[in-house]
Design a protein around this motif. Structure first.
Motif, PDB file in Angstrom:
ATOM      1  N   THR A  91       0.825  -1.212   0.000  1.00  0.00           N
ATOM      2  CA  THR A  91       0.000   0.000   0.000  1.00  0.00           C
ATOM      3  C   THR A  91       0.859   1.263   0.000  1.00  0.00           C
ATOM      4  OG1 THR A  91      -1.764  -1.187   1.142  1.00  0.00           O
ATOM      5  CG2 THR A  91      -1.841   1.212   1.227  1.00  0.00           C
ATOM      6  N   VAL A  92       1.866   1.289   0.839  1.00  0.00           N
ATOM      7  CA  VAL A  92       2.710   2.480   0.927  1.00  0.00           C
ATOM      8  C   VAL A  92       3.542   2.661  -0.345  1.00  0.00           C
ATOM      9  CG1 VAL A  92       4.585   3.577   2.225  1.00  0.00           C
ATOM     10  CG2 VAL A  92       2.709   2.467   3.436  1.00  0.00           C
ATOM     11  N   THR A  93       3.925   1.564  -0.980  1.00  0.00           N
ATOM     12  CA  THR A  93       4.604   1.661  -2.279  1.00  0.00           C
ATOM     13  C   THR A  93       3.690   2.341  -3.291  1.00  0.00           C
ATOM     14  OG1 THR A  93       5.921  -0.340  -1.841  1.00  0.00           O
ATOM     15  CG2 THR A  93       5.675   0.335  -4.142  1.00  0.00           C
ATOM     16  N   GLY A  94       2.421   1.983  -3.279  1.00  0.00           N
ATOM     17  CA  GLY A  94       1.455   2.618  -4.170  1.00  0.00           C
ATOM     18  C   GLY A  94       1.256   4.093  -3.862  1.00  0.00           C
ATOM     19  N   ILE A  95       1.283   4.448  -2.580  1.00  0.00           N
ATOM     20  CA  ILE A  95       1.160   5.853  -2.197  1.00  0.00           C
ATOM     21  C   ILE A  95       2.358   6.644  -2.713  1.00  0.00           C
ATOM     22  CG2 ILE A  95       1.134   7.441  -0.239  1.00  0.00           C
ATOM     23  CD1 ILE A  95      -0.444   5.273   1.316  1.00  0.00           C
ATOM     24  N   ALA A  96       3.555   6.065  -2.577  1.00  0.00           N
ATOM     25  CA  ALA A  96       4.761   6.736  -3.071  1.00  0.00           C
ATOM     26  C   ALA A  96       4.700   6.934  -4.585  1.00  0.00           C
ATOM     27  CB  ALA A  96       6.006   5.935  -2.685  1.00  0.00           C
ATOM     28  N   GLU A  97       4.092   5.973  -5.279  1.00  0.00           N
ATOM     29  CA  GLU A  97       3.961   6.120  -6.722  1.00  0.00           C
ATOM     30  C   GLU A  97       2.959   7.227  -7.073  1.00  0.00           C
ATOM     31  OE1 GLU A  97       3.923   3.219 -10.452  1.00  0.00           O
ATOM     32  OE2 GLU A  97       2.078   3.032  -9.286  1.00  0.00           O
ATOM     33  N   GLN A  98       1.832   7.262  -6.390  1.00  0.00           N
ATOM     34  CA  GLN A  98       0.830   8.275  -6.727  1.00  0.00           C
ATOM     35  C   GLN A  98       1.318   9.677  -6.383  1.00  0.00           C
ATOM     36  OE1 GLN A  98      -2.668   7.026  -4.539  1.00  0.00           O
ATOM     37  NE2 GLN A  98      -2.292   8.396  -2.841  1.00  0.00           N
ATOM     38  N   GLU A  99       2.264   9.777  -5.467  1.00  0.00           N
ATOM     39  CA  GLU A  99       2.836  11.086  -5.137  1.00  0.00           C
ATOM     40  C   GLU A  99       4.013  11.451  -6.047  1.00  0.00           C
ATOM     41  OE1 GLU A  99       3.627  11.216  -0.882  1.00  0.00           O
ATOM     42  OE2 GLU A  99       1.587  11.954  -0.570  1.00  0.00           O
ATOM     43  N   GLY A 100       4.327  10.559  -6.997  1.00  0.00           N
ATOM     44  CA  GLY A 100       5.345  10.871  -7.988  1.00  0.00           C
ATOM     45  C   GLY A 100       6.771  10.576  -7.582  1.00  0.00           C
ATOM     46  N   PHE A 101       6.947   9.896  -6.458  1.00  0.00           N
ATOM     47  CA  PHE A 101       8.308   9.597  -6.004  1.00  0.00           C
ATOM     48  C   PHE A 101       8.921   8.415  -6.755  1.00  0.00           C
ATOM     49  CE2 PHE A 101       6.673  11.781  -2.137  1.00  0.00           C
ATOM     50  CZ  PHE A 101       7.629  12.788  -2.071  1.00  0.00           C
ATOM     51  N   ILE A 102       8.085   7.440  -7.114  1.00  0.00           N
ATOM     52  CA  ILE A 102       8.587   6.242  -7.790  1.00  0.00           C
ATOM     53  C   ILE A 102       7.645   5.859  -8.928  1.00  0.00           C
ATOM     54  CG2 ILE A 102       9.650   5.362  -5.650  1.00  0.00           C
ATOM     55  CD1 ILE A 102       7.395   3.261  -5.545  1.00  0.00           C
ATOM     56  N   ASN A 103       8.126   4.945  -9.759  1.00  0.00           N
ATOM     57  CA  ASN A 103       7.300   4.275 -10.760  1.00  0.00           C
ATOM     58  C   ASN A 103       7.580   2.793 -10.606  1.00  0.00           C
ATOM     59  OD1 ASN A 103       6.393   2.997 -13.184  1.00  0.00           O
ATOM     60  ND2 ASN A 103       6.547   4.916 -14.296  1.00  0.00           N
ATOM     61  N   LEU A 149     -11.290  -2.843   2.255  1.00  0.00           N
ATOM     62  CA  LEU A 149     -12.673  -3.090   1.835  1.00  0.00           C
ATOM     63  C   LEU A 149     -13.198  -1.935   0.984  1.00  0.00           C
ATOM     64  CD1 LEU A 149     -15.334  -4.750   2.036  1.00  0.00           C
ATOM     65  CD2 LEU A 149     -15.826  -3.475   4.137  1.00  0.00           C
ATOM     66  N   ASN A 150     -12.719  -0.731   1.295  1.00  0.00           N
ATOM     67  CA  ASN A 150     -13.193   0.466   0.607  1.00  0.00           C
ATOM     68  C   ASN A 150     -12.241   0.941  -0.486  1.00  0.00           C
ATOM     69  OD1 ASN A 150     -15.814   1.570   2.027  1.00  0.00           O
ATOM     70  ND2 ASN A 150     -14.523   0.716   3.638  1.00  0.00           N
ATOM     71  N   ASN A 151     -11.486   0.003  -1.051  1.00  0.00           N
ATOM     72  CA  ASN A 151     -10.611   0.316  -2.190  1.00  0.00           C
ATOM     73  C   ASN A 151      -9.665   1.477  -1.916  1.00  0.00           C
ATOM     74  OD1 ASN A 151     -11.441  -1.626  -4.252  1.00  0.00           O
ATOM     75  ND2 ASN A 151     -13.399  -0.559  -4.199  1.00  0.00           N
ATOM     76  N   GLY A 152      -9.133   1.515  -0.703  1.00  0.00           N
ATOM     77  CA  GLY A 152      -8.148   2.538  -0.363  1.00  0.00           C
ATOM     78  C   GLY A 152      -8.734   3.858   0.082  1.00  0.00           C
ATOM     79  N   ASN A 153     -10.046   3.911   0.262  1.00  0.00           N
ATOM     80  CA  ASN A 153     -10.704   5.140   0.702  1.00  0.00           C
ATOM     81  C   ASN A 153     -11.034   5.055   2.184  1.00  0.00           C
ATOM     82  OD1 ASN A 153     -13.183   6.974   1.222  1.00  0.00           O
ATOM     83  ND2 ASN A 153     -12.507   7.618  -0.808  1.00  0.00           N
ATOM     84  N   TRP A 154     -10.703   6.115   2.921  1.00  0.00           N
ATOM     85  CA  TRP A 154     -11.036   6.151   4.344  1.00  0.00           C
ATOM     86  C   TRP A 154     -11.955   7.340   4.621  1.00  0.00           C
ATOM     87  CZ3 TRP A 154     -10.420   2.682   8.145  1.00  0.00           C
ATOM     88  CH2 TRP A 154     -10.696   3.096   9.459  1.00  0.00           C
ATOM     89  N   ASN A 155     -13.224   7.039   4.765  1.00  0.00           N
ATOM     90  CA  ASN A 155     -14.220   8.046   5.129  1.00  0.00           C
ATOM     91  C   ASN A 155     -14.163   9.255   4.194  1.00  0.00           C
ATOM     92  OD1 ASN A 155     -16.369   8.929   6.683  1.00  0.00           O
ATOM     93  ND2 ASN A 155     -15.076   9.861   8.256  1.00  0.00           N
ATOM     94  N   GLY A 156     -14.054   8.990   2.886  1.00  0.00           N
ATOM     95  CA  GLY A 156     -14.047  10.055   1.893  1.00  0.00           C
ATOM     96  C   GLY A 156     -12.670  10.530   1.481  1.00  0.00           C
ATOM     97  N   ASN A 157     -11.632  10.066   2.166  1.00  0.00           N
ATOM     98  CA  ASN A 157     -10.259  10.446   1.849  1.00  0.00           C
ATOM     99  C   ASN A 157      -9.579   9.295   1.109  1.00  0.00           C
ATOM    100  OD1 ASN A 157      -7.712  11.579   1.741  1.00  0.00           O
ATOM    101  ND2 ASN A 157      -7.269  11.281   3.923  1.00  0.00           N
ATOM    102  N   GLN A 158      -9.233   9.496  -0.159  1.00  0.00           N
ATOM    103  CA  GLN A 158      -8.618   8.436  -0.960  1.00  0.00           C
ATOM    104  C   GLN A 158      -7.142   8.326  -0.595  1.00  0.00           C
ATOM    105  OE1 GLN A 158     -10.852   6.760  -3.060  1.00  0.00           O
ATOM    106  NE2 GLN A 158      -9.286   5.168  -3.117  1.00  0.00           N
ATOM    107  N   ILE A 159      -6.817   7.377   0.282  1.00  0.00           N
ATOM    108  CA  ILE A 159      -5.451   7.211   0.775  1.00  0.00           C
ATOM    109  C   ILE A 159      -4.545   6.646  -0.323  1.00  0.00           C
ATOM    110  CG2 ILE A 159      -4.008   6.145   2.564  1.00  0.00           C
ATOM    111  CD1 ILE A 159      -6.078   8.111   3.679  1.00  0.00           C
ATOM    112  N   ILE A 160      -5.043   5.660  -1.018  1.00  0.00           N
ATOM    113  CA  ILE A 160      -4.314   5.037  -2.123  1.00  0.00           C
ATOM    114  C   ILE A 160      -5.264   4.930  -3.303  1.00  0.00           C
ATOM    115  CG2 ILE A 160      -4.809   2.773  -1.081  1.00  0.00           C
ATOM    116  CD1 ILE A 160      -1.876   3.518  -3.412  1.00  0.00           C
ATOM    117  N   ASN A 161      -4.789   5.280  -4.503  1.00  0.00           N
ATOM    118  CA  ASN A 161      -5.724   5.338  -5.631  1.00  0.00           C
ATOM    119  C   ASN A 161      -6.318   3.971  -5.952  1.00  0.00           C
ATOM    120  OD1 ASN A 161      -4.412   4.188  -8.288  1.00  0.00           O
ATOM    121  ND2 ASN A 161      -2.776   5.292  -7.218  1.00  0.00           N
TER     122      ASN A 161
END
Length: 362
Positions: free
Chosen positions: A114-126, A248-260
């Protein structure tokens, strides 16, 4: 005659009207309160967590004790079922409590995914870039041309091609070439190099980035603790349940998309064509075959036959479990010692446990 004709026409009209009314009633969908109920997210920094009763869901209360007895007999320390985010069952065994930390073992691989995906969506890695782009060459003892084949995605889906028979040590000397990246699936501790990739790319320590971007945003507690060659996550059971609820919520926490959502869906579905039951460090159920750690044998059939086909799961050594079932809006957590024998991921316990769960929820 005219009176009779009028009476006949009126009777036909009434008959048609009645039939239409019956049809409309039959075809009007009845609303299921559970399906229309909003997803619940527990607040951060609080012990408050909404609950539901088994009876309110139409579950089999009379089967619950058999499930709990089985869990206790199999060395469990904690067990939680969430439905739509609310706690339906929460039990602790053998002195374990709601505040006692326990290790996630390899179930924590999904945190790294999950955190690897977050780093990618923030443009740090591919994730399609080679690992050496971020941590430099020579991180393995493979020939340079072979090392350069290994991408971050290969670490996510366990197809690095490095020799999995050499133990958990991930020093360069112990990371030896076995096959070209992408051609061989093998459960290997080398995935932890993703934590080095994220740290190098973000300029933060792994723990700092993890805490800021994931842990604190969904109200988890816990920390990474070094254990031999592994950094293992420890937390209480509710923190594991919070992460399951995010999944369960596809990376969304109460309206905040943590991971795309696109990355997360790739993570929990088949990620390569060798082990169909493996995503990005997650295990999807319902596939036609699967591979297990420490073997190249292909097993035919579903990973956990008694579990729903749409379930995906995090599986950790000695039966640490996160089961997520989107179709039933379920998150199920089990922590404890090995149910039977020491195992790295799947065990016979999974299928029997699901038989007991099914007796309660179906």
């Amino acid at each position: 005659m005219k009176l009779k004709s009028l009476f006949f026409i009126y009777a036909c009209f009434l008959l048609i009207a009645c039939n239409q009314s019956d049809s409309e009633i039959e075809n009007t969908p009845t609303e299921n309160p559970a399906s229309s109920e909003a997803m619940y997210f527990p607040p951060s920094g609080s012990d408050v967590w909404e609950t539901k009763s088994l009876s309110s869901l139409g579950w089999h209360q009379d089967k619950a004790q058999d499930l709990l007895n089985y869990l206790q007999s199999k060395n469990s320390k904690s067990f939680i079922i969430l439905q739509n985010g609310r706690i339906v069952m929460e039990h602790y065994f053998s002195g374990h409590t709601a505040t006692t930390p326990w290790y996630w073992a390899s179930a924590g691989k999904t945190l790294t995914s999950t955190v690897t995906g977050i780093a990618e969506q923030e443009g740090f890695i591919n994730i399609n870039n080679k690992v050496s782009t971020y941590i430099g060459i020579g991180w393995t003892s493979a020939p340079l041309a072979k090392e350069n084949l290994i991408t971050c995605k290969n670490l996510l889906n366990m197809t690095s091609g490095l020799d999995d028979s050499l133990g958990d040590n991930v020093s360069p000397a112990n990371l030896q070439y076995k096959a070209d990246a992408g051609t061989r699936w093998a459960y290997h501790n080398v995935y932890v190099k993703l934590q080095d990739v994220v740290a190098a790319a973000t300029g933060q320590t792994w723990s700092q980035y993890f805490n800021t971007k994931l842990r604190d945003k969904i109200g988890m507690t816990g920390s990474w603790i070094q254990s031999g060659d592994n950094s293992v996550y420890w937390s209480n059971t509710r923190s594991m349940a919070r992460f399951g609820l995010l999944a369960l919520n596809n990376g969304n926490w109460n309206g905040n998309q943590i991971i795309n959502t696109a990355y997360f869906q790739n993570a929990v579905n088949t990620s390569q064509n060798i082990n169909l039951a493996y995503g990005y460090l997650w295990w999807p159920n319902g596939k036609s075959s699967y591979h297990l750690p420490q073997t190249q044998f292909q097993f035919n059939g579903k990973l956990i036959p008694s579990a729903p086909d749409d379930m995906f799961c995090a599986l950790g050594k000695n039966d640490q479990k996160i089961y997520v079932v989107p179709g039933k809006k379920l998150v199920i957590i089990r922590m404890g010692d090995a149910a039977d024998n020491v195992n790295l991921a799947l065990s016979d316990f999974d299928d029997v446990l699901w038989q007991k769960i099914n007796a309660v929820i179906n």
